[in-house]
Design a protein around this motif. Structure first.
Motif, PDB file in Angstrom:
ATOM      1  N   LYS A 140      43.071  46.576  37.396  1.00 28.59           N
ATOM      2  CA  LYS A 140      43.265  45.583  36.542  1.00 28.59           C
ATOM      3  C   LYS A 140      43.621  44.381  37.285  1.00 28.59           C
ATOM      4  O   LYS A 140      43.345  43.252  36.909  1.00 28.59           O
ATOM      5  CB  LYS A 140      43.968  45.920  35.415  1.00 28.59           C
ATOM      6  CG  LYS A 140      43.618  46.813  34.597  1.00 28.59           C
ATOM      7  CD  LYS A 140      44.825  47.183  33.321  1.00 28.59           C
ATOM      8  CE  LYS A 140      44.188  48.106  32.348  1.00 28.59           C
ATOM      9  NZ  LYS A 140      45.088  48.466  31.305  1.00 28.59           N
TER      10      LYS A 140
ATOM     11  N   THR B 161      39.996  43.069  38.649  1.00 30.50           N
ATOM     12  CA  THR B 161      38.930  43.085  37.850  1.00 30.50           C
ATOM     13  C   THR B 161      38.881  43.660  36.383  1.00 30.50           C
ATOM     14  O   THR B 161      39.983  44.164  36.370  1.00 30.50           O
ATOM     15  CB  THR B 161      37.443  43.927  38.458  1.00 30.50           C
ATOM     16  OG1 THR B 161      36.281  43.879  37.636  1.00 30.50           O
ATOM     17  CG2 THR B 161      37.973  45.234  38.485  1.00 30.50           C
ATOM     18  N   ASP B 162      38.166  43.213  35.538  1.00 28.36           N
ATOM     19  CA  ASP B 162      38.144  44.288  34.350  1.00 28.36           C
ATOM     20  C   ASP B 162      36.816  45.087  34.112  1.00 28.36           C
ATOM     21  O   ASP B 162      36.580  45.397  32.960  1.00 28.36           O
ATOM     22  CB  ASP B 162      38.090  42.913  32.987  1.00 28.36           C
ATOM     23  CG  ASP B 162      36.823  41.916  33.220  1.00 28.36           C
ATOM     24  OD1 ASP B 162      36.011  42.161  33.999  1.00 28.36           O
ATOM     25  OD2 ASP B 162      36.680  40.986  32.253  1.00 28.36           O
TER      26      ASP B 162
END
Length: 276
Positions: A177, A180-181
């Motif tokens: 996290k 990135t998502d």
């Protein structure tokens, strides 16, 4: 009157038998496991350990984490399994390794389906709120792996916005996290690593040992990126308020290290002492 009493007693006996036979469908026992020597039930030294099964140390793992714990010819094997068996022997119990899905493994422990988790669990502060941990039985680190053909990711900064694979309910979810998502969760890190060469994932965050072993044994064309994200202490998890069992496990680990047994097991699986 006698017949009524007979039927009453029969109902009670049947009810007790049914209650004792109930098992959680997620927990799978490795029936091939053997301690090499039977331990007498009711041993006074283990009487206060609050065991799920008298005379046995029942310990859980996912069974999907080669070379730490996995199935070979329907038998649970691996580093974690051998450590669990050695701990069991040293505290006077028969080993009873079982498998449980990783995403519910803590719930299973708290629900008293097994006595301990010996399945490469990192002793995090968040988990310590739910369970107690032994002294570490190996040290590792979270590491990023990418395809050997990937030319876009050259440093950890390049992970931003990429698709990253991790194991379900692992500490690596939070690590991912930070970059990135776009996170894909898998029941096993091995499945995630296998998605790197074909390009279905940009990167995978997993235990260094698991990734390096996959490179060597499975021939996966993957490589590491950057330094380890963090140092991880891997320990045995048990339920809170079971100090007797906790102390016995800690003593077993310390004795294994002191007499060289730990180094022998570790070297067998990894070629080195994982506590050094």
């Amino acid at each position: 009157m006698k017949r009524s009493l007979f039927y009453f007693l029969l109902v009670v006996v049947v009810s007790l038998m049914v209650g004792c036979s109930e098992k959680d469908s997620n927990v799978k026992t490795d029936t091939s496991a053997s301690s090499g020597g039977k331990v007498e039930e009711g041993n006074s030294a283990t009487a206060d350990m609050k065991l799920v099964n008298d005379g046995k140390l029942t310990f859980a793992m996912s069974g999907l984490l080669k070379p730490l714990n996995y199935k070979e010819n329907e038998k649970l094997v691996g580093f974690d399994v051998e450590i669990g068996k050695e701990i069991s022997k040293r505290i006077g119990l028969n080993p009873n390794p079982v498998t449980n899905p990783w995403e519910t493994i803590l719930q299973g422990l708290r629900g008293e389906k097994y006595d301990a988790i010996i399945g490469s669990m990192t002793a995090t502060e968040e988990r310590k709120k739910q369970v107690d941990f032994s002294d570490p039985y190996y040290i590792s680190g979270a590491t990023v792996f990418i395809s050997s053909k990937n030319k876009d990711i050259k440093s950890l900064d390049d992970l931003k916005g990429k698709t990253i694979g991790v194991m379900q309910a692992s500490t690596y979810v939070e690590d991912a996290k930070k970059y990135t998502d776009k996170i894909k969760e898998f029941p096993s890190e091995i499945y995630a690593l296998q998605d790197l060469p074909p390009g279905r994932l940009d990167a995978v965050i997993t235990d260094k040992i698991v990734g390096i072993t996959a490179m060597k044994e499975s021939g996966l064309e993957i490589q590491t990126v950057g330094e380890e994200l963090k140092r991880e202490e891997i320990a045995v998890a048990i339920n809170k308020n079971n100090q007797v069992l906790l102390e016995a496990i800690n003593k077993a680990i310390a004795d294994m290290v002191a007499d060289g047994t730990y180094k022998e097991i570790s070297t067998k699986w990894f070629g080195k002492d994982l506590l050094e």
